[in-house]
Scaffold this active site. Structure first.
Site, short mmCIF file in Angstrom:
data_model
loop_
_atom_site.label_atom_id
_atom_site.label_comp_id
_atom_site.label_asym_id
_atom_site.label_seq_id
_atom_site.Cartn_x
_atom_site.Cartn_y
_atom_site.Cartn_z
N ASP A 42 -0.44 -3.52 -6.53
CA ASP A 42 0.90 -3.28 -5.98
C ASP A 42 1.90 -4.21 -6.66
O ASP A 42 1.82 -5.43 -6.48
CB ASP A 42 0.87 -3.52 -4.47
CG ASP A 42 2.02 -2.87 -3.74
OD1 ASP A 42 3.06 -2.62 -4.37
OD2 ASP A 42 1.89 -2.61 -2.53
N ASP A 43 2.80 -3.67 -7.45
CA ASP A 43 3.84 -4.45 -8.15
C ASP A 43 3.28 -5.32 -9.27
O ASP A 43 3.81 -6.40 -9.55
CB ASP A 43 4.65 -5.33 -7.18
CG ASP A 43 5.54 -4.56 -6.25
OD1 ASP A 43 5.49 -3.32 -6.25
OD2 ASP A 43 6.32 -5.19 -5.51
N CYS A 80 6.30 2.54 -4.86
CA CYS A 80 4.99 2.59 -4.23
C CYS A 80 4.65 3.92 -3.57
O CYS A 80 3.61 4.50 -3.85
CB CYS A 80 4.85 1.45 -3.23
SG CYS A 80 6.33 1.11 -2.27
N ARG A 84 1.77 6.82 -4.75
CA ARG A 84 0.58 7.13 -3.97
C ARG A 84 0.46 8.63 -3.70
O ARG A 84 -0.63 9.20 -3.73
CB ARG A 84 0.58 6.33 -2.67
CG ARG A 84 0.19 4.88 -2.93
CD ARG A 84 0.63 3.93 -1.81
NE ARG A 84 0.06 2.62 -2.03
CZ ARG A 84 0.49 1.73 -2.93
NH1 ARG A 84 1.51 2.04 -3.71
NH2 ARG A 84 -0.10 0.57 -3.08
N LYS A 134 -3.65 -0.46 1.39
CA LYS A 134 -2.34 0.14 1.63
C LYS A 134 -2.45 1.66 1.64
O LYS A 134 -3.30 2.24 0.96
CB LYS A 134 -1.36 -0.34 0.56
CG LYS A 134 0.08 0.05 0.79
CD LYS A 134 1.00 -0.67 -0.18
CE LYS A 134 2.45 -0.27 0.00
NZ LYS A 134 3.37 -1.03 -0.88
N HIS A 136 0.77 4.34 2.82
CA HIS A 136 2.13 4.76 2.45
C HIS A 136 2.16 6.21 1.98
O HIS A 136 2.89 6.58 1.05
CB HIS A 136 2.71 3.83 1.37
CG HIS A 136 4.15 3.51 1.61
ND1 HIS A 136 4.81 2.50 0.98
CD2 HIS A 136 5.07 4.08 2.43
CE1 HIS A 136 6.06 2.44 1.39
NE2 HIS A 136 6.24 3.40 2.26
N HIS A 216 2.33 -7.75 -4.38
CA HIS A 216 3.60 -7.43 -3.72
C HIS A 216 4.09 -8.61 -2.89
O HIS A 216 3.31 -9.33 -2.28
CB HIS A 216 3.40 -6.21 -2.83
CG HIS A 216 4.66 -5.58 -2.31
ND1 HIS A 216 5.49 -6.19 -1.41
CD2 HIS A 216 5.21 -4.36 -2.58
CE1 HIS A 216 6.50 -5.38 -1.13
NE2 HIS A 216 6.36 -4.27 -1.83
N ASP A 341 0.92 0.56 -9.03
CA ASP A 341 1.81 1.60 -8.51
C ASP A 341 3.18 1.61 -9.19
O ASP A 341 3.87 2.63 -9.20
CB ASP A 341 1.97 1.47 -7.00
CG ASP A 341 2.59 0.16 -6.55
OD1 ASP A 341 2.78 -0.75 -7.39
OD2 ASP A 341 2.87 0.02 -5.34
N ASN A 342 3.58 0.50 -9.77
CA ASN A 342 4.85 0.40 -10.50
C ASN A 342 4.84 -0.94 -11.24
O ASN A 342 3.90 -1.72 -11.12
CB ASN A 342 6.06 0.51 -9.58
CG ASN A 342 5.94 -0.28 -8.29
OD1 ASN A 342 5.81 0.28 -7.20
ND2 ASN A 342 5.96 -1.60 -8.40
N LYS A 386 10.53 -2.60 -11.49
CA LYS A 386 10.27 -1.63 -10.43
C LYS A 386 11.57 -1.01 -9.94
O LYS A 386 12.60 -1.68 -9.86
CB LYS A 386 9.57 -2.36 -9.28
CG LYS A 386 9.44 -1.59 -7.97
CD LYS A 386 8.87 -2.50 -6.90
CE LYS A 386 8.84 -1.84 -5.54
NZ LYS A 386 8.30 -2.76 -4.49
#
Length: 556
Positions: A42-43, A80, A84, A134, A136, A216, A341-342, A386
């Protein structure tokens, strides 16, 4: 006019024996569907892993890369939740209502019934599916086809989440005294599911989706992990970015030069009160390191040390999952994919439990964000962060490892690929075709392509185009050409074959190409909007003349 994103094989001639061997591998892989471990960070930025040029210790992921493949032009959605949705369905986020379509109100909402998640598509092949981390995504994991799940919804509290679920049932809040840490808890559940699988379903293939919340914000890590990097970053972001670029060049990851740091580009959302709360050590622009005060330099160096510690810890937890796969004698026929995710984020904000300026950096009482200075390092050599759809926001690592599936070891794959390709790839390897109908109703074809041909050097992968939209930032790629614009700005045009880092805007010299690609972007926006709104009742007209402009919502 048909646009095709062609990828030529790096080697055009192979011996007959090599081709026969590849055919045998393909046949054997389909005879015995592989297990799948899909790991999502994540990030995490393009250069945040050792095998992508980082100084951060990631030995487990580096070993996967050494014995597998690294994709150098793998793309996400810049955020994010759209990522997903695209990852687990095989569709662009706008097609399935996971992100807004430009010009169409109410275009984000519940996922269409035909956009089933990957676990549902894998069930006919006998897979058991497990989720850890996670989520989302609309709906809950078990309702989406997973057999077991640990859902960490409260990602802003790495040490003591208040909102988390096991098998879609809410758990009591975790306490700081319990020793809870998000990356460890996520790996614990993944390992538990695999052990249960080995004991009770040893003859079935498994799909394990492990979605870490690291790195993140808020930047939280155990103190012993932070200590490892305590003074690693006191030389500053300018020096570290230059060093990463040298390693990237030596690894052959990127063609072109290093982009200039955009000193005037800060966080995508401005929260002046939060900036004041964080104190005089915080800065919201990637200023030259030597222009910072000693207090600011120390504050910023501590932030990057925590970011590195989060990635280091995540890698070690991934190592525990891999140890479990080895203990099951399953590593040889397990497809392992690691991605993000990014890109790294320039965001600076304070939320959840707030920020105590007197608390130790990285502790539960602190709330620190990476910010644009270090995000520019983590996304080296690319521009932006991001949320933007320049390369820094959308291009991140993809590491693929599958001993039984391909003979290539430690190689790079320079052909472009996208999140929409992951679900078709896994379904292909499971021996399943993309569903054409659901309950006698037609299912739209996925825009994704199976990456399996690209696992060997003999393979080719072709997309007609790749397309992006997020919060007004938009882009389209055809072949090596990318048209991109930040929200409210004119189109920029780049030839990524020569200028991967988007430093030479060719829009003025290629007006016909700009027009054609802009028309293509608009046509796809309209097409995706029509699909997203199919069967959705139109929004009622707004009442009154004065309309309140919605503030950008900085979701996780």
């Amino acid at each position: 006019m048909r646009h095709r994103l062609h990828v030529l094989p790096r080697a055009l001639c192979f011996s007959v024996g090599s081709l026969v061997w590849l055919a045998i591998l393909a046949a054997s892989s389909r005879a015995a569907p592989p297990n799948v471990v899909l790991i999502l960070a994540d990030d995490l930025g393009f250069s945040d892993l050792g095998c992508y040029g980082s100084e951060i210790a990631t030995p487990n992921l580096d070993r996967l890369a050494q014995n597998g493949l690294r994709f150098t032009q793998f793309y996400n959605t810049a955020r994010c939740w759209p990522t997903r949705g695209a990852l687990l369905t095989g569709y662009y986020a706008q097609q399935i209502r996971s992100d807004v379509v430009e010009g169409i109100p109410n275009s984000r909402g519940p996922r269409p019934a035909w956009a089933r998640l990957l676990p549902e598509l894998l069930k006919p092949a006998g897979y058991r599916s497990y989720h850890s981390g996670k989520w989302h995504i609309t709906g809950m994991p078990l309702a989406g086809g997973f057999d077991r799940s640990y859902l960490l919804q409260d990602g802003g509290r790495h040490f003591s989440p208040r909102v988390h679920f096991e098998d879609d049932v809410k758990l009591p809040p975790a306490t700081r005294e319990s020793g809870y840490y998000s990356s460890t808890a996520i790996a614990d559940h993944a390992v538990k599911c695999l052990r249960d699988h080995a004991a009770n379903q040893p003859d079935q293939p498994f799909f394990s989706f492990i979605a870490f919340t690291a790195p993140h914000f808020p930047l939280h890590a155990p103190p012993e992990d932070i200590a490892k990097y305590k003074d690693k970053y006191t030389r500053g972001w300018d020096a570290l970015r230059a060093e990463r670029w040298k390693r990237i060049e030596s690894l052959g990851l990127v063609r072109g030069g290093l982009s200039e740091v955009e000193r005037e580009v800060g966080p995508p959302y401005h929260f002046p009160d939060d900036l004041a709360t964080l104190g005089p050590g915080e800065v919201n622009r990637p200023l030259p390191w030597n222009d910072l005060t000693p207090e600011q330099q120390r504050f910023q160096a501590d932030k990057m040390a925590i970011h590195a510690a989060m990635i280091d810890r995540m890698d070690r937890e991934i190592g525990r999952v891999l140890d479990q796969v080895r203990a099951m004698n399953a590593l040889d026929n397990t497809l392992i994919c690691f991605l993000s995710d990014n890109g790294a984020t320039a965001e600076i904000m304070v939320r959840d439990d707030g920020h105590d300026p007197s608390a130790a950096p990285g502790s539960a009482a602190s709330h620190l964000c990476l910010g644009p200075g270090w995000s520019s390092v983590c996304n080296t050599p690319h521009r932006r962060h991001k949320t933007w759809v320049h390369e820094g926001g959308i291009s991140t690592p993809l590491v693929v490892h599958w001993p039984r599936g391909f003979v290539a070891r430690g190689e790079l794959r320079h052909h472009p690929a996208h999140l929409i390709d992951i679900a078709p790839t896994i379904l292909d390897l499971a021996g399943q075709k993309w569903p054409a109908k659901l309950n006698e109703s037609p299912v739209p074809p996925t825009p994704g392509r199976s990456l399996f041909p690209g696992f060997s050097t003999a393979g080719t992968i072709a997309h007609d185009y790749l397309w992006w939209l997020h919060e007004g930032n938009r882009a389209v790629r055809v072949g090596d050409w990318k048209l991109v614009a930040a929200k409210g700005t004119d189109w920029e045009l780049f030839n990524l074959a020569e200028d991967r880092s988007e430093t030479k805007n060719l829009a003025a010299t290629e007006p016909d190409r700009v027009r054609k690609m802009a028309d293509l972007w608009a046509a796809k926006n309209a097409e995706f909007g029509e699909l997203a709104m199919r069967g959705v009742a139109p929004s009622p007209p707004a009442k009154g003349k004065n309309k309140t402009k919605a503030k950008s919502n900085p979701q996780r």
